[in-house]
Design a protein around this motif. Structure first.
Motif, mmCIF file in Angstrom:
data_model
loop_
_atom_site.group_PDB
_atom_site.id
_atom_site.type_symbol
_atom_site.label_atom_id
_atom_site.label_comp_id
_atom_site.label_asym_id
_atom_site.label_seq_id
_atom_site.Cartn_x
_atom_site.Cartn_y
_atom_site.Cartn_z
ATOM 1 N N GLN A 94 -11.310 -4.746 -6.843
ATOM 2 C CA GLN A 94 -10.514 -5.521 -5.905
ATOM 3 C C GLN A 94 -11.357 -6.477 -5.056
ATOM 4 O OE1 GLN A 94 -7.057 -5.592 -5.485
ATOM 5 N NE2 GLN A 94 -7.104 -4.532 -7.464
ATOM 6 N N ALA A 115 -7.115 -0.818 -10.015
ATOM 7 C CA ALA A 115 -5.959 -0.796 -9.120
ATOM 8 C C ALA A 115 -5.761 0.609 -8.564
ATOM 9 C CB ALA A 115 -4.703 -1.246 -9.855
ATOM 10 N N ARG A 116 -5.437 0.662 -7.272
ATOM 11 C CA ARG A 116 -5.204 1.949 -6.612
ATOM 12 C C ARG A 116 -3.785 2.074 -6.085
ATOM 13 N NH1 ARG A 116 -10.083 0.557 -2.741
ATOM 14 N NH2 ARG A 116 -8.814 -1.329 -2.884
ATOM 15 N N SER A 117 -2.968 1.058 -6.345
ATOM 16 C CA SER A 117 -1.588 1.075 -5.856
ATOM 17 C C SER A 117 -0.732 0.200 -6.762
ATOM 18 C CB SER A 117 -1.520 0.547 -4.425
ATOM 19 O OG SER A 117 -1.828 -0.840 -4.391
ATOM 20 N N VAL A 118 0.579 0.333 -6.616
ATOM 21 C CA VAL A 118 1.490 -0.509 -7.394
ATOM 22 C C VAL A 118 1.310 -1.971 -7.017
ATOM 23 C CG1 VAL A 118 3.916 -1.041 -7.811
ATOM 24 C CG2 VAL A 118 3.156 1.340 -7.768
ATOM 25 N N ASP A 119 1.146 -2.254 -5.732
ATOM 26 C CA ASP A 119 0.966 -3.642 -5.296
ATOM 27 C C ASP A 119 -0.259 -4.268 -5.952
ATOM 28 O OD1 ASP A 119 3.205 -3.557 -3.732
ATOM 29 O OD2 ASP A 119 2.128 -3.258 -1.846
ATOM 30 N N GLU A 120 -1.363 -3.534 -5.984
ATOM 31 C CA GLU A 120 -2.571 -4.061 -6.620
ATOM 32 C C GLU A 120 -2.364 -4.250 -8.117
ATOM 33 O OE1 GLU A 120 -5.983 -2.287 -3.546
ATOM 34 O OE2 GLU A 120 -5.837 -1.508 -5.591
ATOM 35 N N VAL A 134 -6.551 2.450 -13.444
ATOM 36 C CA VAL A 134 -5.840 3.015 -12.302
ATOM 37 C C VAL A 134 -6.446 4.366 -11.923
ATOM 38 C CG1 VAL A 134 -3.623 3.860 -11.451
ATOM 39 C CG2 VAL A 134 -3.705 1.804 -12.876
ATOM 40 N N THR A 149 -5.588 8.701 -6.090
ATOM 41 C CA THR A 149 -4.243 8.159 -6.291
ATOM 42 C C THR A 149 -3.301 9.169 -6.935
ATOM 43 O OG1 THR A 149 -4.841 7.270 -8.462
ATOM 44 C CG2 THR A 149 -5.135 5.822 -6.549
ATOM 45 N N VAL A 153 0.926 7.735 -8.797
ATOM 46 C CA VAL A 153 0.643 6.300 -8.699
ATOM 47 C C VAL A 153 0.473 5.695 -10.084
ATOM 48 C CG1 VAL A 153 -1.041 4.571 -7.924
ATOM 49 C CG2 VAL A 153 -0.323 6.397 -6.375
ATOM 50 N N CYS A 157 2.735 2.707 -11.515
ATOM 51 C CA CYS A 157 2.143 1.467 -12.043
ATOM 52 C C CYS A 157 2.658 1.188 -13.450
ATOM 53 C CB CYS A 157 0.619 1.566 -12.044
ATOM 54 S SG CYS A 157 -0.151 1.511 -10.410
#
Length: 212
Positions: A94, A115-120, A134, A149, A153, A157
């Motif tokens: 990120q 990625a560590r979240s859905v938004d990312e 992830v 996560t 998560v 994702c």
């Protein structure tokens, strides 16, 4: 992507080996060679503390090994090393190089994003990422700043994006099936192979458990 279709290289994400920072290059090469013989389908060179010259020499050797076994070769973060070693792709975090810029300038590269979240995850897909890493799915000692996560998560994702997902962080042979069941296309491991007494057997076991 070096003449491969998306399906071709997506299949090669299934057993994804990330190297560690051990100083002995010969040991790294030997472990990776055994792991490839056991069924590893993707190798990521990750060397956070290494100068460019030695890292490039190691990258070239690992790329040759990966190519000989029909596996993908990815370089973590270092776009220069990826390009100079003729790697299949580069993986960025990120706070590393922007995936959108890498993909726009070098569309032939497979670009992975952590990625560590859905938004990312959604943002990475919008930026042109080809796949996601992830995690950390489970607690891990390999990366001290890893954010836990969990499987929830990863599953979220999977529902939010269309690109392939690789689960990473604390994954063992026994945990691999539940990571795949949560929607991952593959599992990325470090110590499960790099620290295994028999890297070839460890890779073979992961290949078997991710195919269930």
């Amino acid at each position: 992507m070096r003449g491969m279709t998306r399906r071709d290289w997506t299949d090669k994400l299934r057993v994804y080996l990330v190297t560690d920072d051990r100083p002995d290059h010969e040991e790294v090469v030997a472990i990776v060679e055994q792991a490839l013989a056991g069924g590893v389908t993707c190798v990521q060179l990750r060397r956070k503390q290494e100068d460019g010259g030695p890292m490039l020499k190691l990258a070239v050797r690992l790329r040759e090994l990966a190519s000989a076994h029909g596996a993908l070769f990815i370089v973590n973060d270092r776009l220069d090393i990826a390009l100079l070693s003729d790697a299949d792709g580069v993986h960025v975090g990120q706070t590393d190089l922007p995936a959108s810029l890498v993909k726009s300038r070098f569309p032939e590269l497979v670009v992975g994003v952590s990625a560590r979240s859905v938004d990312e995850a959604v943002r990475a897909e919008q930026d042109g990422a080809d796949y996601l890493g992830v995690g950390s799915v489970y607690p891990t000692a390999t990366k001290g700043d890893a954010v836990l996560t969990g499987l929830d998560v990863l599953a979220a994702c999977r529902r939010a994006v269309r690109i392939p997902i690789v689960g990473i962080g604390g994954i063992t042979v026994d945990r691999a099936p539940e990571v795949m069941a949560a929607g991952a296309n593959g599992v990325a491991v470090v110590s499960a192979i790099m620290s295994a007494p028999d890297p070839k057997a460890a890779a073979a076991a992961l290949a078997q458990r991710t195919s269930l």
